[in-house]
Design a protein around this motif. Sequence first.
Motif, PDB file in Angstrom:
ATOM      1  N   THR A   1       7.586  15.023   0.042  1.00 29.29           N
ATOM      2  CA  THR A   1       7.019  15.379  -1.263  1.00 29.29           C
ATOM      3  C   THR A   1       6.438  14.138  -1.927  1.00 29.29           C
ATOM      4  O   THR A   1       7.154  13.170  -2.169  1.00 29.29           O
ATOM      5  CB  THR A   1       8.093  15.987  -2.180  1.00 29.29           C
ATOM      6  N   PRO A   2       5.127  14.116  -2.240  1.00 30.18           N
ATOM      7  CA  PRO A   2       4.563  12.930  -2.890  1.00 30.18           C
ATOM      8  C   PRO A   2       4.991  12.855  -4.350  1.00 30.18           C
ATOM      9  O   PRO A   2       5.282  13.865  -4.994  1.00 30.18           O
ATOM     10  CB  PRO A   2       3.051  13.152  -2.772  1.00 30.18           C
ATOM     11  N   ALA A   3       5.037  11.640  -4.870  1.00 30.79           N
ATOM     12  CA  ALA A   3       5.288  11.456  -6.300  1.00 30.79           C
ATOM     13  C   ALA A   3       4.112  12.023  -7.087  1.00 30.79           C
ATOM     14  O   ALA A   3       2.986  12.108  -6.588  1.00 30.79           O
ATOM     15  CB  ALA A   3       5.471   9.981  -6.617  1.00 30.79           C
ATOM     16  N   GLU A   4       4.373  12.417  -8.326  1.00 34.72           N
ATOM     17  CA  GLU A   4       3.283  12.880  -9.179  1.00 34.72           C
ATOM     18  C   GLU A   4       2.382  11.689  -9.505  1.00 34.72           C
ATOM     19  O   GLU A   4       2.863  10.596  -9.799  1.00 34.72           O
ATOM     20  CB  GLU A   4       3.836  13.494 -10.453  1.00 34.72           C
TER      21      GLU A   4
ATOM     22  N   ASP B   1      -2.068   9.682  -0.358  1.00 30.90           N
ATOM     23  CA  ASP B   1      -0.642   9.457  -0.583  1.00 30.90           C
ATOM     24  C   ASP B   1       0.053   9.048   0.703  1.00 30.90           C
ATOM     25  O   ASP B   1      -0.274   9.531   1.792  1.00 30.90           O
ATOM     26  CB  ASP B   1       0.026  10.733  -1.129  1.00 30.90           C
ATOM     27  N   ILE B   2       1.021   8.159   0.562  1.00 28.61           N
ATOM     28  CA  ILE B   2       1.860   7.685   1.654  1.00 28.61           C
ATOM     29  C   ILE B   2       3.289   8.088   1.313  1.00 28.61           C
ATOM     30  O   ILE B   2       3.783   7.724   0.251  1.00 28.61           O
ATOM     31  CB  ILE B   2       1.778   6.152   1.787  1.00 28.61           C
ATOM     32  N   VAL B   3       3.944   8.843   2.158  1.00 26.98           N
ATOM     33  CA  VAL B   3       5.255   9.385   1.806  1.00 26.98           C
ATOM     34  C   VAL B   3       6.195   9.357   2.991  1.00 26.98           C
ATOM     35  O   VAL B   3       5.827   9.778   4.091  1.00 26.98           O
ATOM     36  CB  VAL B   3       5.145  10.862   1.321  1.00 26.98           C
ATOM     37  N   PHE B   4       7.381   8.827   2.788  1.00 25.05           N
ATOM     38  CA  PHE B   4       8.496   9.097   3.696  1.00 25.05           C
ATOM     39  C   PHE B   4       9.793   8.789   2.966  1.00 25.05           C
ATOM     40  O   PHE B   4      10.179   7.638   2.809  1.00 25.05           O
ATOM     41  CB  PHE B   4       8.437   8.293   4.993  1.00 25.05           C
TER      42      PHE B   4
ATOM     43  N   MET C   1      -0.736  16.156   3.902  1.00 25.44           N
ATOM     44  CA  MET C   1      -0.157  14.938   3.352  1.00 25.44           C
ATOM     45  C   MET C   1       0.003  13.921   4.461  1.00 25.44           C
ATOM     46  O   MET C   1       0.539  14.203   5.519  1.00 25.44           O
ATOM     47  CB  MET C   1       1.199  15.234   2.721  1.00 25.44           C
ATOM     48  N   ILE C   2      -0.473  12.792   4.216  1.00 24.39           N
ATOM     49  CA  ILE C   2      -0.372  11.743   5.219  1.00 24.39           C
ATOM     50  C   ILE C   2       0.990  11.103   5.136  1.00 24.39           C
ATOM     51  O   ILE C   2       1.411  10.706   4.081  1.00 24.39           O
ATOM     52  CB  ILE C   2      -1.453  10.691   4.992  1.00 24.39           C
ATOM     53  N   VAL C   3       1.625  11.027   6.332  1.00 26.19           N
ATOM     54  CA  VAL C   3       2.879  10.288   6.404  1.00 26.19           C
ATOM     55  C   VAL C   3       2.586   8.979   7.107  1.00 26.19           C
ATOM     56  O   VAL C   3       2.373   8.967   8.296  1.00 26.19           O
ATOM     57  CB  VAL C   3       3.922  11.075   7.204  1.00 26.19           C
ATOM     58  N   VAL C   4       2.511   7.936   6.340  1.00 28.70           N
ATOM     59  CA  VAL C   4       2.139   6.644   6.888  1.00 28.70           C
ATOM     60  C   VAL C   4       3.244   5.651   6.625  1.00 28.70           C
ATOM     61  O   VAL C   4       3.646   5.497   5.501  1.00 28.70           O
ATOM     62  CB  VAL C   4       0.842   6.139   6.263  1.00 28.70           C
ATOM     63  N   LEU C   5       3.715   4.937   7.671  1.00 26.05           N
ATOM     64  CA  LEU C   5       4.750   3.921   7.526  1.00 26.05           C
ATOM     65  C   LEU C   5       4.106   2.567   7.485  1.00 26.05           C
ATOM     66  O   LEU C   5       3.146   2.299   8.185  1.00 26.05           O
ATOM     67  CB  LEU C   5       5.726   3.994   8.709  1.00 26.05           C
TER      68      LEU C   5
END
Length: 664
Positions: free
Chosen positions: A172-175, A189-192, A10-14
């Motif tokens: 955790t990414p949104a569905e 997905d971009i998640v933080f 999962m990519i964590v991108v700000l």
Amino acid sequence: MKCTKIIALMIVVLVSLSLGSLALVTTASSQVLWGDVDGDGNFNSNDYALMRQCLLGMISKESVAATADVDGDGKLTSDDYAYMKRHLLGMISVFPVEESMITPTPTADIKGSLTMSFNKNHADQGDIIIASLNIKDIKDFAGYQVNIKYDATVLQPIIPFGDDYLPYGNLTPAEPGTLLAKEEFKPVDIVFHDTEIGLLSFGRSYLKLDAYKNSGNIETTGSVGIIRFRVLRVIPTKVYFKGTKILPSGIQGTALYDFNANQIMNYDIIQPNTLFSQSDSTPTPTIESTQTPTPTSIPTSIPTATPTSTPTADINGSLTMSFNKNHADQGDIIIASLNIKDIKDFAGYQVNIKYDATVLQPIIPFGDDYLPYGNLTPAEPGTLLAKEEFKPVDIVFHDTEIGLLSFGRSYLKLDAYKNSGNIETTGSVGIIRFRVLRVIPTKVYFKGTKILPSGIQGTALYDFNANQIMNYDIIQPNTLFSQSDSTPTPTIESTPTPTPTSTPTPKLGVFNLVVDKTDAPVGDIITTTLSIKEIPNFSGYQATLKYDPDCLQPVYSDGTPYDKTSAAETGSLLCGRYSPTDLASNDLESGLLNFGRAYMALNTYRNSKAPESSGILAKVHFKVLKPYTKPALVDNSLLDNDIEGTLVFDWNGNIVTDYNVAQY
């Protein structure tokens, strides 16, 4: 890797505020580029720096082009400097001197909308309510990001897990919704999140924008994401889009992007009504119109915001890339070090590094050996940005096929870092190792790209106020393996990691599939068990399981049939407190189950120093419909690096390749 549903990556991108577009004005006889102080035909941070030198008396005003007078008052003053800064930061799209020259061209486009709505406004304690994010009439739509605020004492975001649910972790990414789901355009997905304070920050975007644009099938209306909440208390509460520093370029906590990677600025934002309100019998959504400033580029870097301080004549700091040696033989390992010096209030960075992929191969240590970089492999950290109490987070998106590394690292708890009094200014921020494939003269260098639109020569540094630092020297390395260069370029790395002198072959682990019955009567249940043995630092997997849908029906242990999003039942592994997350994409008509599970909180998992290596991953049950052949792991055409339909990940988020697959 072609499949973006590979769960451990999962990519964590700000997201940051990118630099504005060029201020190009057409006159009757010529084109004038206002702000172009050095006369090179571009307006960028170099012009901004020259204007600063001019105002400080370091260069004469006569040496500065007339286009530096961006407010049109006939003088070069600090006002011109301030307007340049605002333009670079995207706060204005034209300079004052241009405003009388430009005639706005109105468009007749229909104004679109972004809506958050709930499936119900009233619920009991323990109930599940569902928030849907939908767009309507968004022209050329290609991606989004949102911040959603909620009361963590009233609602708990959750994700389906078999017949139950798991609480969100911070990664955790949104569905996904109905849009941004076409695998050929590489949705990512971009998640933080920060679930402790009740803030979800996430998004999704296509990466193959040109292919999407040229497909002719552009998405404009539909669902982009789903969030489920468990009701903890039944009291009136609000869930709403909220602007934060995590999304500084957003509009009321939202950002939409088109297929040209530009931010869409003109749309309505429809917030949901108060939930569980006693007086609310007929909810009426609230519509909030957005403004129409100049679009900015799609951001991929660490957050920036409008600087609040006036630049001073502080000594320039520097960002240096250097190698531990300039000469090497084929097969040798060379080490690139990224170092900063005298960078005031430093809190984060991002860089693009270009290299020749036929000459060098980026690698990361794996036991006593090395593994090649994947497109989401973070650089090894340096001595800075390493304090866990300030939540350092890595930003990664490489393209190793074309020889481009794009990565960075930043503290997230900026206020706590700022108030600590222990601000980092000098030291190592990252290390990249390369294996030498060919010994020919070659260059490795910082390079500007669209991935980092606000960068300076392919670099971006940030301070503890989330502002981009604009004034520093960039020191590129010399050409490597040059025949004329007899003096190796010294490394500035303060903590060099020695190259191992031997590379023993790691002990191979095993990924097992066992089917408990080879001949069972119609109506009986057979069980396939997936397990691993001696895979060090294991953190996740994905598997593709083939069966005959005419003969077998996948079911849960209670007999409930699978659907296309059903994940396998868990085993003894991947059950720790490190945000385990399931993802599945099944094709029941073709008899293919594609599922997996991985830890998302990898930093916490690594710091536990208690890696998992052997045990049961999952169980899949089948109901016998007819005489059958055993289910089997099969190669997945969507995956580049799978081994007999399996992918395994370690706690650095890297793909593990040193294991065998055994099927019984």
